[in-house]
Design an enzyme around this catalytic site. Structure first.
Site: not given
Ligand code: KIV
Length: 273
Positions: A54-55, A93, A122, A124, A191
């Site tokens: 989600d970056s 994510d 994924k 968090e 992280e």
């Molecule tokens: O959103 C993302 O790109 C991430 C990575 C930086 C681990 O969670």
């Protein structure tokens, strides 16, 4: 322009294969991607795991956090990335609030897997998130946990800060790592945590750890693709490195990153806390 995918020269990376890599001491090489063309470059460079992070809210959409990213956007980017991959494992994510309860988490994961082609999702955090992880894994959804600096908690954390610095915070992180493993997570992203803490967690856990700003002793490394190509606006995080400026082309930069992670040349102490 067309993308012709060559027949894969290696076996697909599966969840048990990641486990075997930890057992055999082979570092897991991971990067983010957001579209098919870059995904193809990552595939060709032999990147083991590709995360549709989600970056994308920050590096693709230009927001100042990951919070505005919708499930719709994640599914859209995940499906594009999937079309560029053959053997690399695709992880996606679950965006902010899409796993606020079990039903939402199951529905969001189903979309990322069925429409987006992800093989793992994924999430968090620890604490209450462990129950969600347990319910997902019971229903055959492979889960990657994410602890330490969790960007979806940026407002609660008060900024993008290193986590687990003092003894009590380090113990708490270790407890959370044990809890996500117990809840069924197959993988753990750490992280922005001190390298010594990540080393302890990686040694104790059976599941592989993937570090980003967490030192060389994690079982693998991940970075944001646009950071390693030097195209993210603003200051690059301390834990990242511009591989393009040293290697001159995107394929060479990706191969150099993969080789440096596999050989333990990346990260060095200048990328750690
Ligand atoms: O959103 C993302 O790109 C991430 C990575 C930086 C681990 O969670």
């Amino acid at each position: 322009m067309y993308v012709e995918i060559q027949a894969p020269t290696r076996k697909p990376i599966t969840v048990p294969a990641l486990q075997a890599m930890k057992r055999d001491g082979c570092k897991i090489v991971a990067l983010t991607a957001y579209d098919a063309s870059f995904a193809y470059q990552l595939e060709v460079a032999g990147i083991d795991l590709v995360l549709v992070g989600d970056s994308l809210g920050m590096v693709v959409q230009g927001h100042d956090s990951t919070l505005p990213v919708t499930l719709e956007a994640m599914v859209y980017h995940c499906a594009m990335v999937c079309r560029g991959l053959r053997s690399s494992m695709l992880v996606a994510d679950l965006p902010f609030m899409s796993y606020r309860d079990v039903d939402h988490a199951l529905q969001a994961s189903a979309r990322l897997m069925a429409e987006g082609g992800a093989v793992m999702v994924k999430l968090e955090g620890g604490g209450w998130v462990c129950e969600i992880m347990q319910r997902l894994t019971e229903r055959e959804v492979p889960v990657c946990a994410h602890l330490g600096l969790t960007p979806q908690s940026v407002h609660k954390l008060g900024g993008y800060r290193v986590q687990g610095r003092d003894a009590a915070a380090a113990e708490h992180l270790l407890d959370e790592a044990r809890a996500v493993q117990q809840a069924g997570a197959s993988l753990l992203v750490l992280e922005a945590v001190p390298a010594t803490v990540a080393e302890r967690i990686s040694r104790e856990l059976v599941i592989p750890t993937i570090g980003i700003g967490a030192g060389v002793d994690c079982d693998g490394q991940i970075l944001v693709l646009y950071d390693i190509l030097g195209i993210t606006p603003g200051q690059r995080p301390r834990f990242s490195k511009d591989f393009l400026c040293d290697h001159g082309s995107i394929p060479k930069a990706l191969r150099a990153y993969a080789e440096d992670v596999r050989s333990g040349r990346f990260p060095t102490s200048e990328h750690c806390y």
